[in-house]
Design a protein around this motif. Structure first.
Motif, PDB file in Angstrom:
ATOM      1  N   ASP A  50       0.820  -1.222   0.000  1.00  0.00           N
ATOM      2  CA  ASP A  50       0.000   0.000   0.000  1.00  0.00           C
ATOM      3  C   ASP A  50       0.849   1.266   0.000  1.00  0.00           C
ATOM      4  O   ASP A  50       0.485   2.283   0.607  1.00  0.00           O
ATOM      5  N   GLN A  89       0.838   9.912   5.360  1.00  0.00           N
ATOM      6  CA  GLN A  89      -0.258   8.990   5.601  1.00  0.00           C
ATOM      7  C   GLN A  89      -1.584   9.761   5.655  1.00  0.00           C
ATOM      8  O   GLN A  89      -1.960  10.278   6.706  1.00  0.00           O
ATOM      9  N   TYR A 117      -1.380   4.533   2.168  1.00  0.00           N
ATOM     10  CA  TYR A 117      -2.830   4.691   2.321  1.00  0.00           C
ATOM     11  C   TYR A 117      -3.418   3.605   3.214  1.00  0.00           C
ATOM     12  O   TYR A 117      -4.347   2.893   2.868  1.00  0.00           O
ATOM     13  N   CYS A 174     -10.169   7.151   4.883  1.00  0.00           N
ATOM     14  CA  CYS A 174     -10.394   8.577   4.653  1.00  0.00           C
ATOM     15  C   CYS A 174     -11.908   8.796   4.602  1.00  0.00           C
ATOM     16  O   CYS A 174     -12.562   8.403   3.625  1.00  0.00           O
ATOM     17  N   LYS A 196      -9.067   1.134   2.000  1.00  0.00           N
ATOM     18  CA  LYS A 196      -8.566  -0.048   1.275  1.00  0.00           C
ATOM     19  C   LYS A 196      -9.182  -1.338   1.808  1.00  0.00           C
ATOM     20  O   LYS A 196      -9.301  -2.328   1.077  1.00  0.00           O
ATOM     21  N   VAL A 246      -5.283  13.695   0.112  1.00  0.00           N
ATOM     22  CA  VAL A 246      -6.350  12.741  -0.193  1.00  0.00           C
ATOM     23  C   VAL A 246      -6.754  12.856  -1.657  1.00  0.00           C
ATOM     24  O   VAL A 246      -6.978  11.849  -2.339  1.00  0.00           O
ATOM     25  N   LEU A 291      -4.091  11.188  -3.699  1.00  0.00           N
ATOM     26  CA  LEU A 291      -4.215   9.730  -3.580  1.00  0.00           C
ATOM     27  C   LEU A 291      -5.272   9.197  -4.535  1.00  0.00           C
ATOM     28  O   LEU A 291      -5.025   8.230  -5.278  1.00  0.00           O
TER      29      LEU A 291
END
Length: 351
Positions: free
Chosen positions: A154, A269, A284, A288, A308, A331, A334
């Motif tokens: 990840d 992170q 990740y 979130c 995830k 975020v 990502l």
């Protein structure tokens, strides 16, 4: 077969002769409120931080589960995008597959298959296979580079990553929840008083770490044995919980006199870290969750979310919806990087 047997014998001998979950949300919020915001911490303050043109090999340990597979595919995609860019010292790439058998990603991702631990030895704590996987890989594989980045599925390379290791000192991300002083009574079972103060044990795990191959070859067997021994001790297992293997690596490094350059810029992170600027790896691991006002709803499922762990049995769909306005850049980046990777990886939904 002879090589496999010799490796197993080596493991059994080392193990035989070796004598000796957290509430993350609360911990993270508390840690952020007390952080000084600095990027660099150096347990060896006389050393100067510098980069090196020496390439490093990217090594990620993984199982053959669908959950690990889709993460490795995304990681490998972004490795290829960033490898050749200026400031990158990334060399080769290996997925160290500790399932013991080949899988259907062998032609897509460079992979080295190693054996899992004997049945029952990990006691359901799968991450204990990680140090054993590295021991086998270092012994059997041909690794051209003199340095290794130990990474996880990840991880996404958000910027080109130079070799941050300095001579014999590895570069590692500092974890606020690795606190040897807090658990000194436990740690002393594996790091005896004659070795020095427990502050010699750096607040690191085994990933992300950029380390010389020579140092890793020395540390890996000890890391394996310390971790297995700790898992078999009920008091240690209870005290350290899911970060036990991380302590295993940190203690093993200290036993070999290896100190780390602590680099907060090595990894961010989301959603806790807000920006990818001047950072190298997105990790990740945390959910979130946001409302439609762009406010973080930690501890509560958000109106918009990415986690995830919602995709244990298969990959997330292509074109994940973008987060609402006001959500931090980390975020947003990502999600954009996930979407770009999944749009370009063939057979994303079917493999």
């Amino acid at each position: 077969m002879g090589r496999k047997a010799s490796t197993l014998l080596f493991f059994l001998l080392c193990f035989g002769f070796f004598l000796v979950t957290y509430n993350l949300l609360t911990l993270i919020v508390h840690n952020r409120s007390n952080s000084d915001g600095s990027l660099l911490l150096d347990p060896l303050p006389h050393r100067k931080t510098k980069t090196s043109p020496t390439p490093f090999h990217v090594a990620v340990t993984a199982t053959d589960s669908p959950y690990n597979k889709w993460q490795c595919r995304i990681m490998y995609y972004w490795y290829n995008q960033k490898k050749a860019l200026p400031r990158s010292d990334m060399g080769g790439f290996t997925r160290i597959l500790h399932s013991g058998n080949q899988d259907n990603l062998m032609d897509e991702i460079p992979t080295f298959v190693v054996d899992p631990l004997p049945p029952g030895l990990d006691q359901g704590y799968v991450v204990l296979n990680r140090p054993w996987a590295f021991v086998q890989w270092l012994e059997r594989a041909t690794i051209k580079e003199d340095y290794v980045l130990m990474a996880e599925p990840d991880h996404i390379f958000v910027n080109p990553l130079p070799n941050l290791a300095v001579g014999g000192s590895p570069a590692a991300f500092p974890f606020f929840y690795i606190t040897p002083l807090k658990f000194e009574n436990v740690v002393r079972k594996y790091y005896p008083v004659e070795m020095g103060p427990v502050t010699n044990i750096d607040p690191v795990g085994s990933s992300p770490v950029i380390i010389s191959k020579e140092s890793l070859e020395k540390i890996a067997p000890t890391w394996m044995n310390v971790s297995l021994t700790m898992k078999q001790d009920p008091d240690t297992d209870k005290a350290l919980g899911w970060v036990l293997e991380m302590y295993g690596y940190a203690i093993a490094s200290a036993l070999h006199g290896v100190r780390h350059m602590l680099r907060r810029d090595l990894m961010l992170q989301p959603p806790w870290d807000l920006s990818t600027k001047a950072m190298f790896i997105i990790h990740y691991t945390y959910a979130c969750d946001y409302n439609m006002k762009g406010e973080l709803t930690y501890g509560k499922i958000g109106e918009w979310r990415f986690d995830k762990r919602l995709h244990l049995r298969g990959p997330p769909r292509r074109n994940i919806s973008m987060p609402p306005p006001g959500v931090p850049e980390s975020v947003v980046t990502l999600v954009k990087m996930l979407n770009e990777a999944t749009s370009n990886i063939p057979n994303w939904d079917t493999l």
